[in-house]
Each structure stands twice: as structure tokens, then as C-alpha cells.
Write a protein that holds these residues in place. Sequence first.
Motif, PDB file in Angstrom:
ATOM      1  N   VAL A 163       0.834  -1.204   0.000  1.00 54.76           N
ATOM      2  CA  VAL A 163       0.000   0.000   0.000  1.00 54.76           C
ATOM      3  C   VAL A 163       0.872   1.259   0.000  1.00 54.76           C
ATOM      4  CG1 VAL A 163      -1.633   1.372   1.364  1.00 54.76           C
ATOM      5  CG2 VAL A 163      -2.011  -1.077   1.063  1.00 54.76           C
ATOM      6  N   SER A 164       1.827   1.318   0.913  1.00 50.91           N
ATOM      7  CA  SER A 164       2.669   2.513   1.008  1.00 50.91           C
ATOM      8  C   SER A 164       3.573   2.656  -0.209  1.00 50.91           C
ATOM      9  CB  SER A 164       3.506   2.467   2.284  1.00 50.91           C
ATOM     10  OG  SER A 164       4.332   1.318   2.314  1.00 50.91           O
ATOM     11  N   GLY A 165       4.053   1.536  -0.741  1.00 49.93           N
ATOM     12  CA  GLY A 165       4.900   1.596  -1.930  1.00 49.93           C
ATOM     13  C   GLY A 165       4.165   2.144  -3.134  1.00 49.93           C
ATOM     14  N   LEU A 166       2.912   1.751  -3.286  1.00 50.17           N
ATOM     15  CA  LEU A 166       2.117   2.260  -4.408  1.00 50.17           C
ATOM     16  C   LEU A 166       1.815   3.741  -4.238  1.00 50.17           C
ATOM     17  CD1 LEU A 166      -0.305  -0.750  -4.940  1.00 50.17           C
ATOM     18  CD2 LEU A 166       1.682  -0.117  -6.315  1.00 50.17           C
ATOM     19  N   TYR A 167       1.556   4.157  -2.993  1.00 49.14           N
ATOM     20  CA  TYR A 167       1.406   5.595  -2.746  1.00 49.14           C
ATOM     21  C   TYR A 167       2.661   6.332  -3.213  1.00 49.14           C
ATOM     22  CZ  TYR A 167      -2.683   5.312   0.415  1.00 49.14           C
ATOM     23  OH  TYR A 167      -3.927   5.155   0.955  1.00 49.14           O
ATOM     24  N   TYR A 168       3.804   5.848  -2.788  1.00 51.39           N
ATOM     25  CA  TYR A 168       5.056   6.541  -3.085  1.00 51.39           C
ATOM     26  C   TYR A 168       5.330   6.588  -4.582  1.00 51.39           C
ATOM     27  CZ  TYR A 168       9.929   7.906  -3.115  1.00 51.39           C
ATOM     28  OH  TYR A 168      11.099   8.578  -3.355  1.00 51.39           O
ATOM     29  N   LEU A 169       5.134   5.482  -5.277  1.00 58.41           N
ATOM     30  CA  LEU A 169       5.409   5.459  -6.714  1.00 58.41           C
ATOM     31  C   LEU A 169       4.555   6.482  -7.455  1.00 58.41           C
ATOM     32  CD1 LEU A 169       5.761   1.636  -7.495  1.00 58.41           C
ATOM     33  CD2 LEU A 169       7.584   3.350  -7.322  1.00 58.41           C
ATOM     34  N   ASN A 170       3.292   6.591  -7.072  1.00 59.56           N
ATOM     35  CA  ASN A 170       2.424   7.567  -7.727  1.00 59.56           C
ATOM     36  C   ASN A 170       2.879   8.993  -7.458  1.00 59.56           C
ATOM     37  OD1 ASN A 170       0.309   6.402  -9.311  1.00 59.56           O
ATOM     38  ND2 ASN A 170      -0.582   5.567  -7.446  1.00 59.56           N
ATOM     39  N   MET A 171       3.215   9.292  -6.212  1.00 54.25           N
ATOM     40  CA  MET A 171       3.638  10.657  -5.881  1.00 54.25           C
ATOM     41  C   MET A 171       4.988  10.981  -6.504  1.00 54.25           C
ATOM     42  SD  MET A 171       2.269  11.251  -1.983  1.00 54.25           S
ATOM     43  CE  MET A 171       3.007   9.772  -1.290  1.00 54.25           C
ATOM     44  N   TYR A 172       5.865  10.003  -6.536  1.00 58.16           N
ATOM     45  CA  TYR A 172       7.164  10.203  -7.169  1.00 58.16           C
ATOM     46  C   TYR A 172       6.997  10.515  -8.655  1.00 58.16           C
ATOM     47  CZ  TYR A 172      11.919   9.284  -8.794  1.00 58.16           C
ATOM     48  OH  TYR A 172      13.158   9.396  -9.372  1.00 58.16           O
ATOM     49  N   ALA A 173       6.177   9.727  -9.330  1.00 60.02           N
ATOM     50  CA  ALA A 173       5.968   9.922 -10.763  1.00 60.02           C
ATOM     51  C   ALA A 173       5.317  11.264 -11.058  1.00 60.02           C
ATOM     52  CB  ALA A 173       5.109   8.793 -11.325  1.00 60.02           C
ATOM     53  N   SER A 174       4.470  11.722 -10.151  1.00 54.93           N
ATOM     54  CA  SER A 174       3.753  12.974 -10.376  1.00 54.93           C
ATOM     55  C   SER A 174       4.606  14.196 -10.088  1.00 54.93           C
ATOM     56  CB  SER A 174       2.503  13.006  -9.493  1.00 54.93           C
ATOM     57  OG  SER A 174       1.829  14.235  -9.605  1.00 54.93           O
ATOM     58  N   LEU A 175       5.465  14.109  -9.070  1.00 53.62           N
ATOM     59  CA  LEU A 175       6.156  15.301  -8.590  1.00 53.62           C
ATOM     60  C   LEU A 175       7.622  15.396  -8.971  1.00 53.62           C
ATOM     61  CD1 LEU A 175       4.641  15.324  -4.996  1.00 53.62           C
ATOM     62  CD2 LEU A 175       3.969  16.777  -6.912  1.00 53.62           C
ATOM     63  N   ASN A 176       8.314  14.275  -9.057  1.00 56.36           N
ATOM     64  CA  ASN A 176       9.764  14.328  -9.177  1.00 56.36           C
ATOM     65  C   ASN A 176      10.334  13.728 -10.455  1.00 56.36           C
ATOM     66  OD1 ASN A 176      10.183  15.571  -6.677  1.00 56.36           O
ATOM     67  ND2 ASN A 176       9.871  13.641  -5.622  1.00 56.36           N
ATOM     68  N   GLY A 177       9.528  13.093 -11.238  1.00 59.46           N
ATOM     69  CA  GLY A 177      10.030  12.446 -12.437  1.00 59.46           C
ATOM     70  C   GLY A 177       9.336  11.123 -12.636  1.00 59.46           C
ATOM     71  N   SER A 178       9.528  10.544 -13.792  1.00 54.20           N
ATOM     72  CA  SER A 178       8.754   9.349 -14.109  1.00 54.20           C
ATOM     73  C   SER A 178       9.546   8.060 -14.040  1.00 54.20           C
ATOM     74  CB  SER A 178       8.155   9.489 -15.515  1.00 54.20           C
ATOM     75  OG  SER A 178       9.197   9.629 -16.478  1.00 54.20           O
ATOM     76  N   ILE A 179      10.880   8.132 -14.006  1.00 56.01           N
ATOM     77  CA  ILE A 179      11.697   6.920 -14.043  1.00 56.01           C
ATOM     78  C   ILE A 179      12.040   6.474 -12.635  1.00 56.01           C
ATOM     79  CG2 ILE A 179      13.784   5.836 -14.927  1.00 56.01           C
ATOM     80  CD1 ILE A 179      11.868   6.788 -17.102  1.00 56.01           C
ATOM     81  N   PHE A 180      11.701   5.240 -12.310  1.00 60.60           N
ATOM     82  CA  PHE A 180      12.019   4.673 -11.006  1.00 60.60           C
ATOM     83  C   PHE A 180      12.451   3.225 -11.223  1.00 60.60           C
ATOM     84  CE2 PHE A 180      11.436   2.984  -6.775  1.00 60.60           C
ATOM     85  CZ  PHE A 180      11.726   4.048  -5.936  1.00 60.60           C
ATOM     86  N   CYS A 181      13.677   2.913 -10.804  1.00 58.66           N
ATOM     87  CA  CYS A 181      14.251   1.576 -11.049  1.00 58.66           C
ATOM     88  C   CYS A 181      14.190   1.215 -12.535  1.00 58.66           C
ATOM     89  CB  CYS A 181      13.540   0.513 -10.217  1.00 58.66           C
ATOM     90  SG  CYS A 181      13.893   0.623  -8.454  1.00 58.66           S
ATOM     91  N   GLY A 182      14.394   2.219 -13.382  1.00 57.28           N
ATOM     92  CA  GLY A 182      14.414   1.986 -14.818  1.00 57.28           C
ATOM     93  C   GLY A 182      13.059   1.835 -15.467  1.00 57.28           C
ATOM     94  N   ILE A 183      11.977   2.023 -14.694  1.00 57.01           N
ATOM     95  CA  ILE A 183      10.619   1.891 -15.228  1.00 57.01           C
ATOM     96  C   ILE A 183       9.998   3.277 -15.340  1.00 57.01           C
ATOM     97  CG2 ILE A 183       8.310   0.941 -14.828  1.00 57.01           C
ATOM     98  CD1 ILE A 183       9.664  -1.269 -13.182  1.00 57.01           C
ATOM     99  N   ASP A 184       9.460   3.588 -16.513  1.00 62.73           N
ATOM    100  CA  ASP A 184       8.788   4.868 -16.707  1.00 62.73           C
ATOM    101  C   ASP A 184       7.360   4.750 -16.171  1.00 62.73           C
ATOM    102  OD1 ASP A 184       7.625   7.228 -17.516  1.00 62.73           O
ATOM    103  OD2 ASP A 184       8.602   7.255 -19.473  1.00 62.73           O
ATOM    104  N   LEU A 185       7.129   5.312 -15.012  1.00 63.46           N
ATOM    105  CA  LEU A 185       5.856   5.151 -14.320  1.00 63.46           C
ATOM    106  C   LEU A 185       4.730   5.984 -14.910  1.00 63.46           C
ATOM    107  CD1 LEU A 185       7.288   5.271 -10.687  1.00 63.46           C
ATOM    108  CD2 LEU A 185       6.578   3.237 -11.962  1.00 63.46           C
ATOM    109  N   ASN A 186       5.051   6.854 -15.841  1.00 61.53           N
ATOM    110  CA  ASN A 186       4.012   7.676 -16.474  1.00 61.53           C
ATOM    111  C   ASN A 186       3.615   7.166 -17.849  1.00 61.53           C
ATOM    112  OD1 ASN A 186       3.570   9.497 -14.386  1.00 61.53           O
ATOM    113  ND2 ASN A 186       5.263  10.811 -15.000  1.00 61.53           N
TER     114      ASN A 186
END
Length: 214
Positions: A163-186
Motif C-alpha cells: 500500500v505505502s509503496g504504491l502511494y510513493y510510486l504515484n507521488m514520485y511519478a507525479s512530482l519528481n520524475g517518471s523513471i524509477f528503477c528503470g521503469i517509466d511510471l508515467n
Amino acid sequence: MERKSAAGSIRNKERSKKKFLDAVGEILKTKGYAALKINDIAATAGVDKKMIYTYFGGMDGLMDEYIRSQDYWSKMTPGDTAPNFDDHGRAFAKELLLAQYDYVHKNKEAQKLLLWRLSEPRKSLKKMTDTQEENGEALFKFVADPFFGERAKEYRAIMSILVSGLYYLNMYASLNGSIFCGIDLNTPEGRDTVKKAISFLVDQTYDNLNTKQE
């Protein structure tokens, strides 16, 4: 005529309440939680600020109703969807997590609420957390605890990470950039990859953590 007047009064009240709730969301999205002042909310809504006390009992009541309208988990209860628990909640857990992931991704106001909750203590935000916990506890006790037995706390811990990880991934993709661990979250492809991982992790949990045979 009296019946029509009463109906019109109810409609006017609901319209005004919606304007206040929409104004809270607009200010939260554009200016942040620090700008949520009663005069600014009333000005944005275009409604006399006295009506905040009439309709909501004050700012706390307005914020309580706004938060309830935006938070995903506060609105979820077992009775809302009447799922089939023959699989001990496996499919339902996937459904809830995937729906949360999409909901927060699309809802900028929900993202701001999550950031706000991490930034300062507030009675309304504490109520959101308490409601989430109450609803989650009902699901755990009804579905997960009987199935996982003595390892039920481990299941809860895994769910808390998801639950918390999914919250973080969404906020990260929205506010700081879309790439996380090589995956484009947007991108649809990137989000589908995360969704497949959610299903995989839930399946692994059910297949390997339970102390009883399904």
C-alpha cells in the motif's frame, strides 16, 4: 409550492456544499495545504463563509467531509463490494491494490492529501488514518487472519509495504520524475509492469505464507 421550495432549498444546499468542497480541492492542488484558509475557501467557492458553519459546523467539519470524499481507503469497506471470499481474499486484495494505484495516479487531490498527512499533524488527517485502519482491520479479521493463522501479522506487514509503496510510486511519478528503477511510471507500459508485479506479489504471499492448505 411549499414542497417545491423545500426541494429547491435542498438542491441549493447541495450545490453550495459542493462549491466549498471543490474550492478546497482547487486550493490544495494549486497553492497547497498552507493556503487552506476559511476566507480563501469562501472566496474561491463564491459562497458566504458563514455557510461553512451552517453546512459543516466549521472548518474541521468541512475538512473531514473533503478528506472522506477523496481518500481511497477511507471509503472502502467489505460491504461496499460484497466480494466472493472463496479464495480467502486473494482476488480481492489484488483488486483493491490495483484500484488504489489507479485512483491515486488520477487524483491529484488525493496525492496532495497524502503529502499533507506526512507534513503536519492535523485532527482531520488523523481521522482519515483512523478510518483507514478501521476499514482495513475489518478486512484483515474477516478474511486474512483466519487463513494465515499465526503468520497473519506477516501478511499485514506485506500489505503495508504494498500500500505505502504504491502511494510513493504515484507521488514520485507525479512530482519528481517518471523513471524509477528503470521503469517509466508515467507510461501505460510502465504502469502495467507495476500492476503485474502487484499481482505476482499477492500470489506469492498467498502461495507461500499461509499455514493451511487452500
